[in-house]
Design a protein around this motif. Structure first.
Motif, PDB file in Angstrom:
ATOM      1  N   ASP A  43       1.010  -1.309  -0.195  1.00  0.00           N
ATOM      2  CA  ASP A  43      -0.052  -0.065  -0.037  1.00  0.00           C
ATOM      3  C   ASP A  43       0.910   1.239  -0.078  1.00  0.00           C
ATOM      4  N   THR A  81       2.183   3.265  -2.201  1.00  0.00           N
ATOM      5  CA  THR A  81       2.357   3.291  -3.785  1.00  0.00           C
ATOM      6  C   THR A  81       1.966   4.856  -3.819  1.00  0.00           C
ATOM      7  N   PHE A  82       2.536   5.402  -5.014  1.00  0.00           N
ATOM      8  CA  PHE A  82       2.330   6.805  -5.647  1.00  0.00           C
ATOM      9  C   PHE A  82       0.853   7.199  -5.596  1.00  0.00           C
ATOM     10  N   GLU A  83      -0.081   6.208  -5.788  1.00  0.00           N
ATOM     11  CA  GLU A  83      -1.518   6.404  -5.791  1.00  0.00           C
ATOM     12  C   GLU A  83      -1.873   6.756  -4.595  1.00  0.00           C
ATOM     13  N   ASN A  84      -1.385   6.122  -3.535  1.00  0.00           N
ATOM     14  CA  ASN A  84      -1.939   6.497  -2.236  1.00  0.00           C
ATOM     15  C   ASN A  84      -1.091   7.677  -1.273  1.00  0.00           C
ATOM     16  N   ILE A 118       8.528  10.097  -8.425  1.00  0.00           N
ATOM     17  CA  ILE A 118       7.997   9.485  -9.557  1.00  0.00           C
ATOM     18  C   ILE A 118       8.648   9.409 -10.768  1.00  0.00           C
ATOM     19  N   SER A 149       7.185   3.537  -2.548  1.00  0.00           N
ATOM     20  CA  SER A 149       6.439   3.891  -3.830  1.00  0.00           C
ATOM     21  C   SER A 149       7.527   3.635  -4.999  1.00  0.00           C
ATOM     22  N   ASN A 208       8.068   0.015  -5.688  1.00  0.00           N
ATOM     23  CA  ASN A 208       6.775  -0.647  -6.156  1.00  0.00           C
ATOM     24  C   ASN A 208       6.732  -0.158  -7.451  1.00  0.00           C
ATOM     25  N   ALA A 209       6.923   1.193  -7.907  1.00  0.00           N
ATOM     26  CA  ALA A 209       6.526   1.683  -9.339  1.00  0.00           C
ATOM     27  C   ALA A 209       7.474   1.020 -10.002  1.00  0.00           C
ATOM     28  N   ARG A 253      -9.270  10.600   2.191  1.00  0.00           N
ATOM     29  CA  ARG A 253      -8.863   9.851   1.322  1.00  0.00           C
ATOM     30  C   ARG A 253      -9.098   8.439   1.942  1.00  0.00           C
ATOM     31  N   GLU A 277     -11.488   5.254   1.318  1.00  0.00           N
ATOM     32  CA  GLU A 277     -11.052   4.113   1.118  1.00  0.00           C
ATOM     33  C   GLU A 277     -11.832   2.904   2.113  1.00  0.00           C
TER      34      GLU A 277
END
Ligand code: ADP
Ligand code: MG
Length: 343
Positions: free
Chosen positions: A7, A9-12, A27, A56, A59-60, A180, A184
């Motif tokens: 969890d 991640t950049f999205e989170n 990024i 992140s 993960n990416a 957020r 979620e």
């Protein structure tokens, strides 16, 4: 990936003005590792998202490139593995583990302070990876220049490339982070309760999340709606213990000056008599303990002193606490008064 939390991640990760430079660097690194920003060092206070951001990247990058070798460790784990490798006569395995990676992420390098042999090993690891254009990302809880007992050559390696900081999030970002989380989880926590949390916890995202988690658990376990009163009551201790960046240096100076029967101006003045100098050092120490101001900012607020003066003051107070058993309770009492000031 075994070392990375799924969890993180950049999205989170909620981007605000406090972290956009660091987040965008991260990024970019995940898209083009080993090119422009190598090494990269992300620094900032506790709970501001350093671990989340470096993981992140891992993960990416893992998603972006096939068979991409990512290693994430804290500097403590790196140290422990290194010591173990020496004990077991497995130096060669240790070296090859860390030198055959595409992306090396080392979290919390402040724990390398004073560990000379580990620093030496990391220095050689660094050079090997750097020469092979392999990406390295480090995190630290302060700027590298403020670390002590770090060899000059390793310091210069960390300072090479890009050093970016994470600042405490502003109100809007804190609010967005909690919103957020709430969406979620699909829980019902009112906007006024979110506002309360964001007003009272200002500098640490981990504390912010912990507060929310507690209220969600309360609502869930007791099957009750969390009112503003319940939130206040349940979070009393969290609010008291969080590092409160909204406490001004001014208030700290006033309370400490008052306690020692000095004037507020004495705190910021040039006088160096013992009766003034030590209380001034105590005030600097407290600022560093309970706020997120950097030593540079603290120095400025204390009459334009250098950041090394602030560091020296903190060391002085710490060593005095070891010999003077009355000092720590006094400081704790001062901190309580400071936190109560104006409430
Ligand atoms: P640090 O390593 O700097 O002490 P962490 O990365 O462990 O901080 O972050 C603390 C907690 O706050 C984690 O749960 C992390 O997911 C969360 N967090 C921090 N910053 C953000 C952000 N900008 N958006 C979402 N979550 C965040
Ligand atoms: Mg961390």
């Amino acid at each position: 990936h075994p070392h990375l939390r799924g969890d993180y991640t950049f999205e989170n990760f909620v981007i605000g003005e406090n972290n956009s430079f660091a987040a965008n660097a991260a990024i970019a690194i995940a898209k083009n590792p080993g090119t422009s920003y190598n090494p990269c060092l992300i620094y900032g206070g506790v709970g501001l998202g350093k671990t989340h951001l470096v993981q992140s990247i891992g993960n990416a990058a893992h998603m972006n490139f096939d068979a991409f070798k990512v290693v994430y460790v804290t500097s403590e784990t790196f140290t422990n593995e290194f010591i173990q490798a020496i004990k077991d006569g497995k130096n060669a395995q240790f070296k090859s583990r860390y030198r055959n990676v595409d992306l090396l992420l080392i979290d919390d390098i402040q724990f390398l302070q004073g560990k000379d042999q580990t620093q030496e090993e990391l220095f050689h690891t660094f050079n090997a990876l750097y020469d092979a254009n392999k990406q390295m990302v480090f995190t630290c809880d302060r700027p590298v220049s403020e670390l002590k007992n770090l060899t000059a050559r390793l310091q210069s390696r960390f300072e090479r490339g890009l050093n970016v900081d994470l600042q405490p999030p502003n109100f809007e970002t804190r609010y967005a982070i909690l919103k957020r989380k709430i969406e979620e989880k699909g829980v019902d926590i009112s906007d006024e309760v979110i506002t309360l949390i964001c007003n009272r916890i200002t500098t640490n995202v981990r504390d912010l999340e912990a507060a929310l988690t507690k209220l969600i658990a309360y609502a869930d376990l007791l099957n009750k709606r969390v009112t503003l009163e319940i939130a206040e009551q349940q979070l009393k201790d969290v609010f008291n213990n969080t590092r409160t960046g909204n406490i001004s240096i001014d208030v700290i100076q006033k309370v400490v000056a008052d306690h020692y029967s000095l004037s507020h101006n004495d705190m910021r003045g040039k006088k160096r008599t013992k009766a003034i100098a030590f209380p001034r050092q105590i005030a600097m120490y407290i600022v560093r303990e309970i706020t997120e101001y950097s030593t540079t900012e603290v120095g400025l607020a204390f009459g334009g002193r250098d950041h090394t003066t602030v560091m020296h003051a903190c060391q002085r107070v710490e060593s005095r606490m070891k010999t003077d058993s009355a000092l720590e309770p006094t400081i704790q009492q001062l901190i309580r008064s400071i936190k109560e000031y104006g409430t």
